[in-house]
Structures are given as structure tokens and as C-alpha cells.
Design an enzyme around this catalytic site. Sequence first.
Site, PDB file in Angstrom:
ATOM      1  N   GLU A   1    -118.445 -17.535 -70.883  1.00 56.89           N
ATOM      2  CA  GLU A   1    -117.727 -18.575 -70.123  1.00 56.89           C
ATOM      3  C   GLU A   1    -118.500 -18.975 -68.870  1.00 56.89           C
ATOM      4  O   GLU A   1    -118.023 -18.818 -67.739  1.00 56.89           O
ATOM      5  CB  GLU A   1    -116.319 -18.087 -69.757  1.00 56.89           C
ATOM      6  CG  GLU A   1    -115.451 -17.865 -70.983  1.00 56.89           C
ATOM      7  CD  GLU A   1    -113.998 -17.574 -70.667  1.00 56.89           C
ATOM      8  OE1 GLU A   1    -113.716 -17.081 -69.560  1.00 56.89           O
ATOM      9  OE2 GLU A   1    -113.139 -17.845 -71.516  1.00 56.89           O
TER      10      GLU A   1
ATOM     11  N   GLU B   1    -113.327 -16.662 -78.896  1.00 60.22           N
ATOM     12  CA  GLU B   1    -112.127 -16.108 -78.256  1.00 60.22           C
ATOM     13  C   GLU B   1    -110.959 -17.039 -78.517  1.00 60.22           C
ATOM     14  O   GLU B   1    -111.095 -18.250 -78.331  1.00 60.22           O
ATOM     15  CB  GLU B   1    -112.277 -15.979 -76.736  1.00 60.22           C
ATOM     16  CG  GLU B   1    -113.107 -14.827 -76.279  1.00 60.22           C
ATOM     17  CD  GLU B   1    -113.077 -14.647 -74.767  1.00 60.22           C
ATOM     18  OE1 GLU B   1    -112.017 -14.870 -74.143  1.00 60.22           O
ATOM     19  OE2 GLU B   1    -114.128 -14.295 -74.218  1.00 60.22           O
TER      20      GLU B   1
HETATM   21  C1  BG6 Z   1    -111.498 -15.156 -71.181  1.00 59.54           C
HETATM   22  C2  BG6 Z   1    -112.457 -14.027 -70.931  1.00 59.54           C
HETATM   23  O1  BG6 Z   1    -111.445 -15.941 -70.041  1.00 59.54           O
HETATM   24  O2  BG6 Z   1    -110.163 -14.872 -71.380  1.00 59.54           O
HETATM   25  C3  BG6 Z   1    -111.959 -12.654 -71.333  1.00 59.54           C
HETATM   26  O3  BG6 Z   1    -113.705 -14.263 -71.511  1.00 59.54           O
HETATM   27  C4  BG6 Z   1    -110.488 -12.557 -71.004  1.00 59.54           C
HETATM   28  O4  BG6 Z   1    -112.737 -11.693 -70.678  1.00 59.54           O
HETATM   29  C5  BG6 Z   1    -109.748 -13.590 -71.808  1.00 59.54           C
HETATM   30  O5  BG6 Z   1    -109.952 -11.279 -71.194  1.00 59.54           O
HETATM   31  C6  BG6 Z   1    -108.248 -13.517 -71.666  1.00 59.54           C
HETATM   32  O6  BG6 Z   1    -107.894 -13.537 -70.318  1.00 59.54           O
HETATM   33  P1  BG6 Z   1    -106.934 -12.442 -69.704  1.00 59.54           P
HETATM   34  O7  BG6 Z   1    -106.852 -12.764 -68.268  1.00 59.54           O
HETATM   35  O8  BG6 Z   1    -105.638 -12.587 -70.407  1.00 59.54           O
HETATM   36  O9  BG6 Z   1    -107.571 -11.135 -69.972  1.00 59.54           O
END
Ligand code: BG6
Length: 475
Positions: free
Chosen positions: A179, A372
Site C-alpha cells: 500500500e 487483500e
Molecule cells: C491494509 C493493510 O491496509 O488493511 C493490512 O495492508 C491491514 O496490513 C488491512 O491489516 C486491514 O486493516 P486493519 O486495520 O483492519 O488491520
Amino acid sequence: MGFRKDFLWGGATAANQCEGGYNAGGRGLANVDVVPVGEDRFPIITGQKKMLDFEPGYFYPAKEAIDMYHHYKEDIKLFAEMGFKTYRLSIAWTRIFPNGDEAEPNEQGLAFYEDLFKTCKSYGIEPLVTITHFDCPIHLIKEYGGWRNRKMIDFYENLVRTLFTRYQGLVKYWLTFNEINMILHAPFMGAGLVFEEDEDETQVKYQASHHELVASALATKIAHEIDPENQVGCMLAAGLNYPYSCKPEDVFAAQEKDRENYFFIDVQSRGAYPNYALKQLEREGVKIEMTEEDLALLKAHTVDFISFSYYASRVVTTDPKLNEQTEGNIFASVKNPYLEASEWGWQIDPLGLRTTMNALYDRYQKPLFIVENGLGAVDTPDGEGYVEDDYRIDYLREHIKAMKDAVELDGVDLLGYTSWGCIDLVSAGTGEMKKRYGFIYVDRDNEGKGTLKRTKKKSFDWYKQVIASNGENLR
Ligand code: BG6
């Protein structure tokens, strides 16, 4: 029709959110270790508050996380049982170079990942490796100020050369920076930046971004030189900005907001600073120090594919009366009246994934990889640790359907899909364990209590049949 035969189904994690073992095997301290749970977390990740070591009275979840450092064989076995074709993980920089600026790597750290990759390979799982997932050695922050310093490019070069050489034949898919656009919102996590009072933060962020962009192009060059089989991707926190209305000012404001993100990928994929960014930086008085060699490197070594995370779409309005914000820190946005939101305020928008895929594919014409996506939710296990997570299945089903439409109906070229946090892990945004994404429940709570026992959730078997049917059976 359908997904390609070699579609890479799998799951994703990041070292600091799952490994723990923060001082095991000669590992050094990193920025991600010293971000505590609680109300101090956010000012630290936005670079407004300094914490460069552990301080009494705080709980630091990354220290042990879910202790994957000692459980990876068991965890990868479970991933294999689900049928994973790929597993996205990140390297902890400080396992390989504990301070970041050593000439020689730490053999224990290298051996750890070598065994992990071999374990993946023994199940036919292709590792997909993020080189840096929000982590930066503390020593590099204290001594050099993190990515604001050009010397970081050399340290990163040393890291990637070491990785590409050592893991040649074991790892083929690499992502340079997780990201990368998050540097604008979470500069401590994104680039190890902490700001001094009265400092021009925008100037520092864009200078640091330039260093990361150059480092990314250099990594792409080296990866291809060492092994032409290597495939290198950029990684964007995606999710389009919708104009709240068809008022031309709203439409334009949404376009500008999207460009804040596209900027990074435009450089990494098209190989040059886009005109709109040069103009905007000029207007804001930002002067990036860059050389002719930098520009030539960016031009010559663009990425092979575009990877991205997708959780939510956002909304932009120029009307202050409509400016009601959702919760959700970094993903906070104007409320979209047509969408539901997660318990953490992230707006749930499966069709937005298809729209985002189309926007990225139209713009870059390179294969995409969704690395993701998922739902952070509170799970309530029964006495055996079993969770009936139908809400998670619903979320994933709808997103996978939308992704399928983008492939089948729109012709988007998609390499794979790795859902986020395939095993419960520490939240990056809040530091909580309570915000769970996994197919596998881990017995650990926000205070670090629990047995660390792993238990399959209902979604485990659901995802298994999704993979087995190559995305045909989503029931
Ligand atoms: C993304 C990141 O922004 O979102 C991850 O690459 C992160 O590291 C994921 O865990 C989900 O966000 P969060 O705050 O729910 O863990």
C-alpha cells in the site's frame, strides 16, 4: 469463461501482524513493534507522536502477535488443507538486517524464511512476498530519519539483492511496498517518518515517496536481472472515490482524490511522474530532489503487474452539509447512503470492487492481482473455539462474485486473489485482535491473553470448496 486455470487462490498476512518473535533469531527492532494498542496508536502511525522504543504502561501487540514465528508449519498445513495455491506474506526487514544498514545479512533470519518458503513449496503453494509491509528498522529511523533520507535506497537495495539471490527458485512473485500510497496517511508505518514541529509534512512525504518509488524501480530491475522468471508488482490501497452527486464540482473533487492514489501507481507502472501530479506539487510549493538517473530508472523498470487491496469505496462531496464521516480512521469517508458498513465503519461495496478493477485495468493494461480483501468482524466462538461466521462468508461471496464478473463480463486479466488475514491476526489500524478476518480462529485477545490455539471456522470449509471449484461454487 471463468477464472484462468492457474488462478492463484490464497490468503495474505504481514510479518508484524502475525509473526511475533520480535527479538528471536537475532531480529532487530522495527517501527511496527513499538506501536501500542490504544489511543496513542493513531498519532504514532500518522507521524505526529514519537515512540521509538517500548515504554512502560503500554501493550505492544506485535511483540508476540499470533506467534506464527513458532507456528508457521502448522499454519501453512491448514492453508494447504484449504487448497491454497499461493500464500502472501511479508519479510520482516529486521530479521534479515537487524539494524538495516549492515553490509552482511543475518543468517538466522534468512534461514527462517527459507524454511517457510520450502514448507509452502512442499504443498505446492507459491509464495507471494511483500518486501516491506509497513516495516522499517528503528535504527534507520533514529540514524537517518527513515525514507526522508536518500540513503534508504541503498539499504533497500542491499535487502532486495539479498532476498532475490537467496530465494531464487523458491519465490517468483514479489511486491515492493505494501500500500505505497498509505505513506500519505500513515507515514510512520509507510516510511518510518516522524515529523518535527513546523515541518512541511507534505514536502517530506513526497520526498520520501520519491525515494520509495526509485527503490521500487531499482528492485524491479535487480529482480529481473537475477532471474527473468521473477514477477514484480506494485501494491495500491485501492477503492474508488465516488462523487456524492452529479454536481460537476463533486465529480472533479472525486477525480482529484483518486489521483492522490493513482499517482504512485502511475509512476510505478507508466514509468514517469504524471503531469497532474507535477502541476499539483508545483502549486503546493513541493520541490522533490530527483536526478536524471532516477527518472531514467523509473522509465526503464516498470512493474509486471498491479496488485491492490480492496476493502471499501469512498465518497467525496463539496457540500459541507453532507460531510458526515464514517468511522474507520484511514478508510474514513463521507457516508454513502446506499451502503452498509462493517463494525469498524468500513463501507461494504462488492460492486465497487468490479468498478475498481475496471478502472485499474483500463488505466494500466497490466494483469491485476487482488492481494487483500476481507471483513474485519467480532467473532464469537463456541466452547470448542468454533465460529459460525456466515457474515464473513456473505462478504467474501459477494466480492468474489463481483470479481468474477469483472473477469468474465469485462475481460479483466486477473492473476489471483488472496483474502486478507486468512488466519486471525493483529489489526494494523487499531492493534486489536478482536478485529478478525480469518478462516482460522486464533485464541488470543486484545490484551495478549489466550492459548494461541488454532480452530477452523465455518468459512474454512466454504473457502476450500470455492478454491476446489476454481470460484464456480460460491454457495
Ligand atoms: C491494509 C493493510 O491496509 O488493511 C493490512 O495492508 C491491514 O496490513 C488491512 O491489516 C486491514 O486493516 P486493519 O486495520 O483492519 O488491520
